[in-house]
Each structure stands twice: as structure tokens, then as C-alpha cells.
Design a protein around this motif. Sequence first.
Motif, PDB file in Angstrom:
ATOM      1  N   ASN A   1      87.635  46.882  34.141  1.00 32.30           N
ATOM      2  CA  ASN A   1      86.600  47.891  33.938  1.00 32.30           C
ATOM      3  C   ASN A   1      87.236  49.221  33.543  1.00 32.30           C
ATOM      4  O   ASN A   1      88.351  49.539  33.952  1.00 32.30           O
ATOM      5  CB  ASN A   1      85.770  48.042  35.221  1.00 32.30           C
ATOM      6  CG  ASN A   1      85.088  46.745  35.608  1.00 32.30           C
ATOM      7  OD1 ASN A   1      84.101  46.365  35.025  1.00 32.30           O
ATOM      8  ND2 ASN A   1      85.650  46.051  36.603  1.00 32.30           N
TER       9      ASN A   1
ATOM     10  N   GLY B   1      87.915  50.028  39.927  1.00 29.50           N
ATOM     11  CA  GLY B   1      87.474  48.705  40.351  1.00 29.50           C
ATOM     12  C   GLY B   1      86.318  48.816  41.321  1.00 29.50           C
ATOM     13  O   GLY B   1      85.251  48.240  41.123  1.00 29.50           O
TER      14      GLY B   1
ATOM     15  N   ASN C   1      91.939  47.514  36.083  1.00 30.93           N
ATOM     16  CA  ASN C   1      90.919  48.527  35.820  1.00 30.93           C
ATOM     17  C   ASN C   1      91.599  49.805  35.347  1.00 30.93           C
ATOM     18  O   ASN C   1      92.739  50.091  35.700  1.00 30.93           O
ATOM     19  CB  ASN C   1      90.092  48.778  37.086  1.00 30.93           C
ATOM     20  CG  ASN C   1      89.394  47.514  37.567  1.00 30.93           C
ATOM     21  OD1 ASN C   1      88.422  47.079  36.974  1.00 30.93           O
ATOM     22  ND2 ASN C   1      89.921  46.914  38.631  1.00 30.93           N
TER      23      ASN C   1
ATOM     24  N   ASN D   1      96.242  48.348  38.195  1.00 30.67           N
ATOM     25  CA  ASN D   1      95.201  49.299  37.807  1.00 30.67           C
ATOM     26  C   ASN D   1      95.829  50.531  37.171  1.00 30.67           C
ATOM     27  O   ASN D   1      97.012  50.825  37.365  1.00 30.67           O
ATOM     28  CB  ASN D   1      94.361  49.668  39.025  1.00 30.67           C
ATOM     29  CG  ASN D   1      93.624  48.461  39.587  1.00 30.67           C
ATOM     30  OD1 ASN D   1      92.666  47.985  39.006  1.00 30.67           O
ATOM     31  ND2 ASN D   1      94.097  47.954  40.723  1.00 30.67           N
TER      32      ASN D   1
END
Length: 959
Positions: free
Chosen positions: A650, A654, A673, A739
Motif C-alpha cells: 500500500n 500498512g 508498504n 516497509n
Amino acid sequence: MEVSGLPAELWRLILSYLCLPDLGRCSSVCRTWYELVLSLDKTRWRQLCLGCLEHRHPNWPNQPGVEPRSWREAFKQHYLSSKTWTKNTQDPESSNCLSLFRRRKGRRRLCVGDGGEFSSLRAALAAAGPYDRLVLLPGVHEEQSEVLLKVPVEVVGQGKLGDVALLVSIDQQCPTARLCNVVFMPARFTSVVYKTTSGYVQFDNCNFESGQLQIHAPGTCQVKFCTFSQSSIYLRSVALCILENCEFTGSENASVTVEGCPSSDRNWACKHLAALAKSCAASMREPDPADCPMAKRDGSGELLLGPVRTCEIVVGEERSSLLSAAGAQDLLGSAQEDSEFGESLQAAKEEEYPVLDSNSSDSDLHSDDEEDAQAMYKLPYQGHSLSHTLADIMDSRLQSSRLHALQKDLKLKSLQQELQQDKEAQSLANSLQGCIIRQCLFRDGKGGIFIYSRGQAKLEESIFRDLTYAVRCVQNSKVIMLRNDIHHCKASGIFLRLSAGGLIADNNIHSNSEAGVDIRKGANPLVLCNKIHSGLRSGIVVVGNGKGIIRSNQIYGNKEAGIYILYNGNPAVSGNHIFQGLAAGIAVNENGRGQITGNVICENQWGGADIRHGGNPVLRNNLISGGYSDGVVVGERGKGLIEGNAIYGNKGCGVWMTSSSLPHLINNQISHNSIYGVAVFCRKDDAGDYPPGQGGSENFQEEREGAGGENDPNSEEEHPAARRPISVALVELNSINHNGAAGLHVKSSEALNVIANVIHANRDGGVAVLQSSQLTRIANNSISCNSRGGVLVEAECQVELRGNGIYENSSHGIVSKGEGIIMENDIVGNHRCGLRLLQAADMKVTKNRIQSFQDYGIALFDEAKGLVQENLIFQGRSKKSILRPMSNAEDCVIQNNMLLTFKKRFDMECMLINPPARPHIEGGALGSCAAAGGQRVSSITTRVDGGCHNHGSIFCTVL
């Protein structure tokens, strides 16, 4: 005659001149002639079907330009259904001989009108015998009072439809009747043009204008190829009736109203209607779930939605880190208060992050000589309790295969597959009760179908467009909807309330002004395999104690949440693909609940799942990926169990949650993410913070007043998360890796527990605690290979770091400017200091095992104070152990620490054995930890006072 004597084309030409009876006789000669007659399907049979004034095109009114699969079969069905009214065998005055007689061609034909035998319909009926045919000659026929139909007759208009108009109110009191090719208009004294309370009536190719057709049980009806203009049908407790190929336009209320439970008192026609319904039923089409619908255009040619696609999961390739406007600015602004984290987040905003290699530990920063030297001093730590999870993360091929396997497992099921597995749905799909509506068109009016007071209706392959609502089902009623097209309604497409139920399957529901499906007040339908898209509000709304099973649907392109649950709505949502929405994928608000499992939620503009204001769902085993904002958002007072989800790729965080929320975040895979893996903020929600569709713009006043979630006696039984209440937000047993910023970012005003997570290879630090006015407990985590430090604690923050393994991070193991406890951690192999206390830090540092390759094991700077004792410090290449301040020696107690130096590699391998490398988790397996999560947390959440002041002398033991 031998067929082979002439060419087949010539035989077809000869046979094309035959009438229907002669064609039947020819087909009975032999198989060759039978096949020859069948070959006339697109010529003679088509001509016969379209030339009959009693019927229209088989696909009228929805697809008049599409030819049927067989013109002969269509003509056969028309013919058989038109004879249903003659199959009455229960007339008390009938006999077998009369039954045979009334089917003969010799029955009487009575003409009504100018030039006919009778001047009025009333006079003709008075003279008619059973099963006579009354032919209405062209013109307008008006009756000044109600006409009683006491004898079974057939009333047929002569000429084209529209040539005969009948202004009348007929009360049928005979067992059967048929009316065909007539325009019905209401008489001056009533709006009811036809009613029956006991018999069967059949309408073929008629028009109804501004009138009403009433059928009361045990009466029943069959209506085919009829047009209802500002007219309606009212059915009360009808056991079985059929409406086929009809058009309803301009209704001021519902076009079809179904009231009452289907009567057990069935008349003679019900068994024939049931057989006819089965023979005419369209075979179940099995759509390809892999095919996503392409864009459609409305009447003006505007594009409703671009080509839609499923979200592809890619591991090991670059992906953009562009951020959604509001979320990114808030996150960046708060993070930039810390200089170390601010620099990396600014980079995240301005440039793209490539996905990290799975075993990234910044080894490329060192030369080969340094790596060899570091290997001599490296302490093995791979045997800790979370090492198997860490090994899975570091295997990029395994990670990729698991994601693809997850996608395969979450593949959409077809309706046929669903019906094979769900016997209840199969029973509903095959049911034949109440009103059956097939291939009808409802347009340009107020309502389509209204079902209430335990009524039942089945709708198949019909179109509902430009209405206020398509279907409204209330008061314990039941609706079965299969393969319908519902679009451009001014309110919700399908509305269920007051314990209504049924099956809504394989429909195309789109472009409605309100929700595609609206479930309220205890309604509990099955919603399967629909395409719900391009709505101006939400796709599905479940409010006011609404329930339902929502499964295997494609929900996409809606302006608000794909599924919106609030005011104690509690559906079971599973196996759906929810994507490309302009707001959240699933929003749970205002004490909404729900079991949300096994869905693919991707490419939505806002959070994949958005939980706020008492929302308390179970969010389990979903794939939440490719969102343009955060994966999961838990806003103010949000709750819920968030378990076993893959939250991947995303462009925001997250998981984003506020400090006032109480989620239980357990056993999720949170990776790749663009910003934080998990972020906790102090920000309070208000009306201006809602993304579209999550605000308070929808009118739910009824549900707001009726919602009693806190006092709902069924709440504890229906909601597993409610049986394990937690008083502190809990993040446990998650894998947070790769991430774009810190793995865990905390800026909170409430307590937080972070237990037994694997925080690995994130682009910034592992854990950053920038604000924590109440205690943040970080225990039994593996924090490794992150691009900056392992743990950062800012000033005035309260933390407890216990039992963690902090390994091979690219900067310091722990940097603290705050207060609290650092106890029983393994801080090993980090590229700079193991533990660094700065500014006014006040920490109790005890029983840790610390090793730094080229810097101090423990370094205290500025005004740092506290207690540093009973730590085991392994000497690295730099031979540095403890750096202590001189300015505040009385406030900083350093005592009973051990420094170990080894010369042999064998000795180094024995370093983290007794006890073994941390973290230590009972059972050693992630699964057993999850099962005992609640009990384990209680043992480590006793409050610890910050500020460890000891004015004793400094004493250091070196062995």
C-alpha cells in the motif's frame, strides 16, 4: 418421397410454404424429414413466431435485437403457455367428454363491436358458453359498470395491438380465462381493470394504461408480453404466478406489489405453472470469475468506469511510493520532528523506494575486509523463538509463492460453485413460490417490486433502471434475485429491512445514487457472486442490526466504501474482491461489527479497511494490497480483531491507528508498504477528517436511535472478539518487514503493547517511539536488519523494552532520550552502539546482553541518568565497552556489569546459549503463541515507574 430426390435447399423452400399443422405432420414422417423441418429454424419457424399477433419477439423487451437460440423452441414455449388456461380439470360441471369437446376447433367464436353479433362485452358474456372465444373488433369498448366473468372464456382483440381498447372493470368468478391483444384502461368508477380471488387468468400481448391488476389467493395468473404504463399489479398471498417479458413504465408507486405468505390453498393452475416455470427456466450460466467487467457507457456516451483489473502482487520489483494527499502530509509532518526519521521520510516523499532484498542488512556499506573482520566477532542468534518467521521473510521466493498461493486461494467462486457448496442457497435458487418475474423491464418510475408481510418473489434476468428503487423487501419477506441488471436508481437499488431475507445472486448492480444493496433492521439475505460497481455512494450498506452473508462478489468503482457497516450491522463478509473504490474498501463505523474473512481488498483510494467510532469487526485472512493510502485504518475509538491478514504494497502505511483505538493486531504479514508498517498517532477524528463515505452524510437516524449494541444480549455470543476484551491496544505476533519507513511508528497518548513481532529490513528504523505519555511496552520482539536503528525512544516517552532480540540494524541498537526500563534484551551485531542514552534519558538498564562490532556497547551522553547494572557486554573489534558521562555521575549508577573478551571462534559460538538468543516465547511456535496470547500479555503488563534514581557509588566489575 425420398428426400434425396431433391436438393435440401429446394426442400426447405417447399416446406417454407406450409402452415403449422402441416409442418408438424411432416416432422412425424421419419427422422430425415424431422431434421429437415428443424433446419427451418431461422426461416419458417422465425416467420411463424414473429407473425403471431398473440406474441412478441422472444427477447422483448430487454433484448429485442438478439435472436433466441432456437426460434422453433421459442414458438413452442409461446404456444404451450397460451394453452395453459384450457387445462382446467377441476370444474365441478366438467366431464371428460366436455374436456375433449372444448379443445376442438368447433367451439364458438363470438364477435363484439360494430358489425359483430354483440354490441358490448357484457352482452357477449351473457350468451357465451364455456371456453368460447370472444373476438373484440377494432374500436373502443367501454362498460359503465363492473363486469362479472362467470364462464371460462377467451377474449381476443382483432388486428394489431392498439386497435382494440377496453375501458372496463372485470371481476373474474370462474376457474379460468384468457385475454389477449387488448389495451386495458380503467373505467370511470375505479382504477382496477381486472381482479380475481379464486380463478386463473392469463394475459398475452396486452397493454395496461393507468390501471391496476389485482390477484388474491387462491387465484393466480400468468402475464406475458404485456406493457404496464403507469399501471401496477397487486398480488396477495398468491401461491404461484408468472410474469414474463413484460414492460413496466412510469409507475407512481411500486409496479408489482407482493403481500402475504404464499397460500397453501392452491388452485388447479399451480401445478401447470410450476411445470411451465421449470421448462422455461434459463439454464444457469457460469460466468468466468477471472474476467473483470470492462467499462460501460451511459446513454450520453460518458464512460462510467475505466477497464478494471485485479491487483497483481509483485515481490522483488520496484513500486512507487507516491502518497495520498492528506495521509502522507500528516504522517510526514509528525515524523519530521525527529531529524533521523524526518530525512528518510522526506526521501520517501520525493523519490521512489525500491523493494528491499529480503535479507537486506546494509552489508553493502562495508568493504570485504570489514565483513570478514565482523564475521570473526559475530554472535549467532538465529535460534530464537521467532527465527522460523524470520527465515520465511528472508526467502523472497517463498514469500512470493505464498502471496501467489494466497491469491489463488482467494479466487472468486462462480455461482455454480457456491450453490454446490451451500445447500440453503441452492434451495432458494430452485424455489418456485409466490411471484416469479422473468425477463421483464422496469423503468422510469418510482418503484420496481415491493414485497412485504411475508411475501415471496423470484426475479430472474430482468432490468431495473431509472427508478427510485428497484426492489424493496420488508417484514419477514423473501426475495430471490438471479441475473438481473439494476442501475441508475435514485435511491438504493435493493432495499431489505425488518427481518427480510432471500438470495441476491449473479446480478449486475451499478450506477445507483445510494447503496447498491441496503440491508437494515435485522434483514439477513445471501448476497452471492454479484457485480456491484460505479455507485454514487457505497456498494453494500449494512446498518441497524442488519446481518447477511456477503460472499464472492466483485465490488468496485464505488464513490464511497465498497461495504459500509455501522449501527450494529453484523454481516459475514467473505471471498469478495473489493477494488478500485474511491474511498475505503470496507468501512466499519458507529458500533458496526462483522466477520470479514478471506477477501481481496486492493487498489482503493482510502484505507483497505477503515474502522472508527466503536466499530468492532473481526478482520481475518484478507489480502489488503495496492491501496493508494493505508492498508488498515483504525480511527478514534475503533476496535476489532485484525488477524492473519496480508497487508502488502500500500502507498501509505500498512496499519494506521489512533491512540484512542483498541485494536488487537495479531499474526498479520505487513510488508512492502510505502511508509510505516504500523503507525500509532494521537490525532482525533472529527467530521472534517472523514474520507468520502466514512462521514456522517448518510441519513441513518432510524438506526442511530434503534441501535443498542452495548445492551445487545446476543453481542457476546455472535462476536468472538467481544469475548476477549482488551484494555490496551495490542500488536502481537506480526511480521512487519520491508516497509518504506519505520516498521513501528508510535506517537501516542495512550498505552500500547507490542509483543512478539518480527520487525525486519524496514527502510528506516525498526521501532520509533516519538511520543508516549503512557507506557509503551515492547516485549519479546525480533528487531533486525533495519536500515537505521533498531529502537528509537524520544524525550518524555515512557517505554518498557523487555526480552527483545535487536540484531544487525544499520545504526544503533537502541537510542533513548526518554524514561523506562531496558531489561533482558539481546542487543547484538548492530553497526553502531548497542545502547545509546541521550539528553535527559532516565532508564533502568539491566540484565541485557550487548555487543557492538565497532562502537561502544553502552554509551551515555548529555544529562542521561539512571541505573546500568548486571549487563553482559561482549567486546567487539573496537574494544569499546561503556562510555559514561562525567557531568552527572551522581545520577548515573553503573555497576555489576560484565565485559567478555574471546579469542577463539568456538567461544563466540557459545555466547547466546544460556539462555538462548532472545526473544523467548513459550512453546517456541507462532501458532501456540497466538493461542495463548491473552494469558501471556497479562504477565508482562504491570506498570513500571520511570526514573531509576540511585545515589550509590559507581562500581564496575570487569571479568
